[in-house]
Design a protein around this motif. Structure first.
Motif, short mmCIF file in Angstrom:
data_model
loop_
_atom_site.label_atom_id
_atom_site.label_comp_id
_atom_site.label_asym_id
_atom_site.label_seq_id
_atom_site.Cartn_x
_atom_site.Cartn_y
_atom_site.Cartn_z
N ARG A 174 14.13 63.96 56.73
CA ARG A 174 15.19 63.98 57.13
C ARG A 174 15.73 62.27 56.61
N GLY A 175 17.05 62.21 56.36
CA GLY A 175 17.73 60.69 55.86
C GLY A 175 18.58 60.44 57.12
N PHE A 176 18.78 59.26 57.32
CA PHE A 176 19.74 58.62 58.43
C PHE A 176 20.58 57.62 57.83
N ALA A 177 21.78 57.76 58.02
CA ALA A 177 22.86 56.89 57.45
C ALA A 177 23.83 56.58 58.41
N LYS A 178 24.43 55.15 58.35
CA LYS A 178 25.58 54.79 59.48
C LYS A 178 26.45 54.10 58.43
N GLY A 179 27.85 54.21 59.00
CA GLY A 179 28.86 53.63 58.20
C GLY A 179 29.90 52.85 58.93
N ASN A 180 30.60 51.79 58.43
CA ASN A 180 31.59 51.08 59.09
C ASN A 180 32.90 51.56 58.23
N ILE A 181 33.97 51.90 58.91
CA ILE A 181 35.31 52.23 58.11
C ILE A 181 36.19 51.21 58.55
N PHE A 182 36.58 50.40 57.18
CA PHE A 182 37.79 49.22 57.49
C PHE A 182 39.00 49.64 56.83
N SER A 183 40.13 49.13 57.37
CA SER A 183 41.23 49.13 56.65
C SER A 183 41.31 47.99 55.62
N ARG A 184 42.14 48.19 54.74
CA ARG A 184 42.21 47.03 53.41
C ARG A 184 42.24 45.77 53.64
N ASP A 185 42.87 45.39 55.10
CA ASP A 185 43.09 44.20 55.60
C ASP A 185 41.84 43.49 56.37
#
Length: 289
Positions: free
Chosen positions: A259-270
């Motif tokens: 199994r692989g685990f990943a996490k992410g943050n989503i930002f606006s351009r600013d």
């Protein structure tokens, strides 16, 4: 599927009754239903039962079975609770009476309060400095591995521009992170927050699990590794627009036990933090017999 409107049509489910809905599928290049599609359609189903202007703030989901692209998906919504500030919904997705996916979602009334968020990496290359998937296909299509070329040839309403470009012909282990700019290819005009969240949920299943392959790229790739989303969680923090590029900043803290685990943050351009995502997926090396 080429345009944002076609994506919205895909996510807008047919109503069977007040708590049951039906959707169809569109391929993104894999033989099974795209996880982001069933996630976003489930959010659409849950939102259809919210009548008090509350806004989705989190979702937690499990993928139970691979979805069949040729069969309709039925979404049954359980209106678990409508409290003073929060509403909870549970969604079961099935095909031919067999459960393929479950989701729990929580909706919150709009309230004011304290405000902070982490900062986006300001040192990353900007989208104007990078090649998109479409441009990569045009420039390098003749030398790309067949599986990569086929994936990039699928028409999508979203354009992706990876900051760290993986050379599929150079097998070496890579750092455990990935940054990808993304943007809708045409405007998403006059959309409410619920619609924008559904589209972002759809996009959130792109790129995230692939990051878990990077530290093993000297030997692991899509051609010799069985990969599938197992679960997916997402938290929504702020309103946003799709009129500019957004950044999906992903890291993969762990891979073990196939199994692989990943996490992410989503930002606006600013630099505003819009949402956070976490996913674990199957990452099973294929053994030649």
């Amino acid at each position: 599927m080429k345009t944002a409107n076609e994506l919205l049509e895909l996510l807008d489910l047919k109503s069977i009754d007040s708590v049951q809905f039906e959707g169809v599928s569109k391929t993104i290049g894999s033989p099974h239903v795209f996880g982001g599609q069933v996630l976003a359609q489930s959010v659409n189903a849950a939102y259809r039962t919210i009548t008090n202007q509350r806004v989705l703030h989190s979702l937690h989901a499990y993928f139970l079975e691979a979805g069949d692209l040729n069969l309709p998906i039925v979404y049954d919504v359980n209106e678990v609770r409508d409290g003073g500030s929060f509403s909870t919904r549970r969604v079961l997705a099935s095909q031919n009476g067999k459960a393929i996916f479950i989701l729990a979602a929580s909706f919150h009334k709009l309230e004011s309060g304290y405000d902070h968020h982490i900062q986006m990496n300001a040192d990353l290359k900007q989208p104007e400095e990078l090649l998109s998937w479409t441009e990569m296909l045009s420039r390098y299509g003749s030398v790309l591995p067949k599986i990569t070329k086929h994936f990039l040839e699928i028409e999508r309403p979203i354009e992706f521009k990876p900051v760290e470009v993986v050379n599929p012909l150079k097998q070496e282990n890579l750092p455990p992170y990935s940054n990808v700019w993304f943007k809708l290819k045409d405007p998403l005009q006059d959309s409410d927050l619920a619609t924008k969240q559904q589209v972002l949920t759809y996009i959130s299943d792109y790129n995230i699990l692939a990051a878990a392959l990077l530290p093993h790229a000297s030997k692991a790739h899509f051609g010799n590794t069985q990969m599938a989303s197992l679960d997916h969680s997402m938290w929504f923090f702020r309103d946003f627009d799709y009129d500019d590029w957004m950044l999906y900043s992903i890291e993969t803290p762990n891979a073990s036990n196939a199994r692989g685990f990943a996490k992410g943050n989503i930002f606006s351009r600013d630099g505003k933090l819009i949402a956070c995502v976490a996913q674990e997926g199957l990452m099973r090396p294929m053994v030649k017999k």
